[in-house]
Scaffold this motif. Sequence first.
Motif, PDB file in Angstrom:
ATOM      1  N   ARG A 150       0.823  -1.214   0.000  1.00 44.88           N
ATOM      2  CA  ARG A 150       0.000   0.000   0.000  1.00 44.88           C
ATOM      3  C   ARG A 150       0.854   1.259   0.000  1.00 44.88           C
ATOM      4  O   ARG A 150       0.450   2.301  -0.495  1.00 44.88           O
ATOM      5  CB  ARG A 150      -0.921  -0.013   1.221  1.00 44.88           C
ATOM      6  N   TYR A 155       0.797   4.243  -5.703  1.00 45.16           N
ATOM      7  CA  TYR A 155      -0.454   4.747  -5.136  1.00 45.16           C
ATOM      8  C   TYR A 155      -0.399   6.233  -4.797  1.00 45.16           C
ATOM      9  O   TYR A 155      -1.358   6.769  -4.227  1.00 45.16           O
ATOM     10  CB  TYR A 155      -0.823   3.939  -3.894  1.00 45.16           C
ATOM     11  N   ASP A 162      -5.909   4.415  -1.672  1.00 46.67           N
ATOM     12  CA  ASP A 162      -5.741   3.390  -0.640  1.00 46.67           C
ATOM     13  C   ASP A 162      -6.673   2.207  -0.841  1.00 46.67           C
ATOM     14  O   ASP A 162      -6.843   1.386   0.056  1.00 46.67           O
ATOM     15  CB  ASP A 162      -5.931   3.983   0.759  1.00 46.67           C
ATOM     16  N   LEU A 222      -6.712   5.018 -10.670  1.00 43.95           N
ATOM     17  CA  LEU A 222      -5.641   4.029 -10.706  1.00 43.95           C
ATOM     18  C   LEU A 222      -5.002   3.991 -12.084  1.00 43.95           C
ATOM     19  O   LEU A 222      -3.767   3.902 -12.219  1.00 43.95           O
ATOM     20  CB  LEU A 222      -6.177   2.655 -10.322  1.00 43.95           C
TER      21      LEU A 222
END
Length: 250
Positions: A150, A155, A162, A222
Amino acid sequence: MRRRDFLELLTLGTAALALPRPARAAVPAASQLAIGQLEHGGRWNPRPTALRRLQWELAQRTSIETAPEAVPVRAGRPGLHRLPFLYLAGDGAFPPFTEPERAALRRHLQHGGFLLVDSADGSDGGGFDASARRELAALLPASPLLRVAREHVLYKSFYLLDHQGGRLLVKPWLEAQLLDGRLAVLYSQNDLGGAWARGALGEWEYACTPGGEAQRETAFRLGVNVAMYALCTDYKDDAVHLPFILRRRS
């Protein structure tokens, strides 16, 4: 001014207006991001409008200049080096790549290329998933698929994320193969393309379950992060970005 002089000036002005104006310089294709969609022996293009929409969203949300369409490409054909961002999708199992195709794709990744693998059929252990894992194991045998932490820069390369997005949520994580510490291959089992796909009349082609439109937006975010990472890798890991990132997270 004499009438003759006036007519001469008028003639010259009219001729100048008739001359073709210099056209605006076209943006060279080399400056545009065109995602290369890998063909294979199965259903290699299950979401035909997905990459077009993702490239449109990239152009709207970031400073990346994108081509209007993705580029279908075979792994062993010339021109692979012009496509830094490759996309491999499918619905159902597909036959193995040939050894020359694997070698060309491996060479592309080793020289800085990036591959996003996207399962469209929601499979886990069979179908596209089984074929993709077979090919990735043969492609980079020394780099097994691992979960992306993570905290990884992926990210935060553009959006701070998250959780996962896609048409489905088969897995709440992404997997990746690394080369020299860089994500060279990224694998999603959540059908990102199904969330990106949009019809000619503006309708979304597939519902996103179980999270609805918020899940679709996460899929686009994303996709933007993946494109930024494919082009810039880990520049956001530089310590200069840390205070700003911590303020946004708080």
